[in-house]
Design an enzyme around this catalytic site. Sequence first.
Site, PDB file in Angstrom:
ATOM      1  CG  ASP A 186      -7.854  96.998  49.463  1.00 51.74           C
ATOM      2  OD1 ASP A 186      -8.371  96.394  48.508  1.00 51.74           O
ATOM      3  OD2 ASP A 186      -8.449  97.200  50.537  1.00 51.74           O
ATOM      4  CG  ASP A 187      -9.238  97.032  45.157  1.00 52.56           C
ATOM      5  OD1 ASP A 187      -9.285  95.857  45.551  1.00 52.56           O
ATOM      6  OD2 ASP A 187     -10.205  97.816  45.217  1.00 52.56           O
ATOM      7  CB  CYS A 208     -11.083  93.141  49.614  1.00 53.58           C
ATOM      8  SG  CYS A 208     -11.024  94.520  48.458  1.00 53.58           S
ATOM      9  CG  ASP A 219      -6.842  93.027  48.411  1.00 53.91           C
ATOM     10  OD1 ASP A 219      -6.599  93.606  47.326  1.00 53.91           O
ATOM     11  OD2 ASP A 219      -7.640  93.495  49.247  1.00 53.91           O
ATOM     12  CG  ASN A 220      -8.751  92.457  44.713  1.00 57.20           C
ATOM     13  OD1 ASN A 220      -9.217  92.423  45.840  1.00 57.20           O
ATOM     14  ND2 ASN A 220      -8.779  93.558  43.962  1.00 57.20           N
TER      15      ASN A 220
END
Length: 592
Positions: A3-4, A39, A278-279
């Site tokens: 995540d991130d 997200c 996710d990014n």
Amino acid sequence: MTDDQDLHLGSVDHQPFVKKELAEKGTTFSQHYVTVAKCCPSRASLLRGQAGHNTNITEVSAPGGNYDKWLISGQNEDYLPHWLTTAGYNAEYVGKIMNGYNTANYEQVPGGWTYIQTAVDDYTYEYNNVVMSLNGETPISYPGYHQSDVYSAMAVDRIEKLSAQDKPFFLGIAPTTPHVELGPGKWPVPPVRYENEFNGIKAPRHLNWNPDDSYQQQKVSWIKNQELLNDTTIEKLDGLYRARTQSLLGVDDIVGDVIAKLEERGILDNTYVIYTSDNGWHIGNHRVSAGKSLHYREDSNVPFIVRGPGVPANKTSILPGAHLDLAPTFLVIAGLTPDDEGYPPFLDGRSLLEDWKNPEGEPARCPVSGGGREVINVEYWGRGEEETPWGVIPHPNNSYKTIRVVRPDGATYLYSKWCTGEAELYDTASDPGELTNLALNADQDEEMSRLLSRLNGLLMAAKSCAVDTCRNPWSLLQPEPERRAVDTRTNLTITCLEQALDPKFDDFFASIPQVSFEQCMPYQYRPNEVPYWPEDAGLGEAYRKPTDNYQSSSPSGKKVVSTGKFGTAEQRNVALSEILKTAKELTPDQLG
């Protein structure tokens, strides 16, 4: 899926298991992008195989989107796990599924999974206060353990059980690392065994790190008004970088444990292991202290590594791909074809499996048979979030439409049109830092003006696309009438940018309206973004239910409080059976 996690700040370089077990024994794809650099919309795009404008999940909260909007839109009833189970697979998941799955709506379980152990808000980003729901049952607290160790134990336990069954399986593992903990100035928290690692490490000072005024004034919207980062802020940002890097060692442990268990069960060589985020994430790039939500490469270009059957070892590939391509790829692996019952008719992505098996294959050249693979569409609706060391600063006017042309053998560009009416154009081959905005004086240069007209047409097609036209937006840009096919393989006049730049097409591209917004809005609203190309663009509405004026659920219980730091060296290989000894269901008072 983390995540991130960044690609361009070099975080993977500090993960020894990811490097040894995945990168060195698989292929790294350097040109893999998300469709929305945030997200929830990114996850929705991955799970549905659709562009953000077709899922209409465009933010992490109302009105743009979250888990409640996902439910109300009906997309929960028709996405990846449903398709995989149709193909005869067990489909399982451990970790964060989507923003807004919480202690108020947990009983409305994410559909389709044969087993799902889901993080619930408001605990998702608390590393030492793990609360999860198993298959939509009452959430359970797992006190005394760090999230990374809990997720690792759960993942290993599921592989043990899944590998004992006759069915093939899909297992998603989604830690929230290295996302910041929620609250002013909070950072990701590593397992305590890693809190002294990487002393003196600093965020990379790349070309676009804290640039001077000559570059910053070429930016648009709120970004161009960013002040130079001062020494105090930079020192704090280096601390954030260190915390992120430390916390990712916990994810690295998960990777090591998963690989070891697959090998122990004798199925490693018959399993695809995919590592991504996710990014992306930026720190100090373009003077924005930290965060995501931008179209620049730091936020949209993510780590992507594949190990598995037929995937060459220790290779790096420049073949392009995006998260919306993953669902169709998984379906090909699972043996589900478009002719099979249960195959979704609305997939915007394409299978990447052949690229995985032939990562050093020659990239598509112009004219391009099939076309469009070089075009990556990135879009965004809502506010920009600058996650400073002292708290989140929201920035309005952050909606934009973007395309990237990522052909390695020819032109490579980033072109964006913002809700403010401003445009950005970067030649990413000669300007990898995306600093010199070529759109500012394009009207004074005939060749640049011609390029902008083509990119506007391509962006118009990409923002309107669905299914086949997302795979090849050039197919919407064919001069009519009296079309004369140039490429006999595709029967298309234009298949790539070089062909489109022929001056004989000037009038055609001049006839395409400019991509525009009526105003800056925090969510997708069809009338605000007209025109489309074609005008009757479906925007995925035929495959989802209306969600106008939907409302989100809100957790209201008395929170479980956790004090202490966990993830000690002694807990490194803790078994799930040991974790379960102290697990506790949330009480009605805690659920609210």
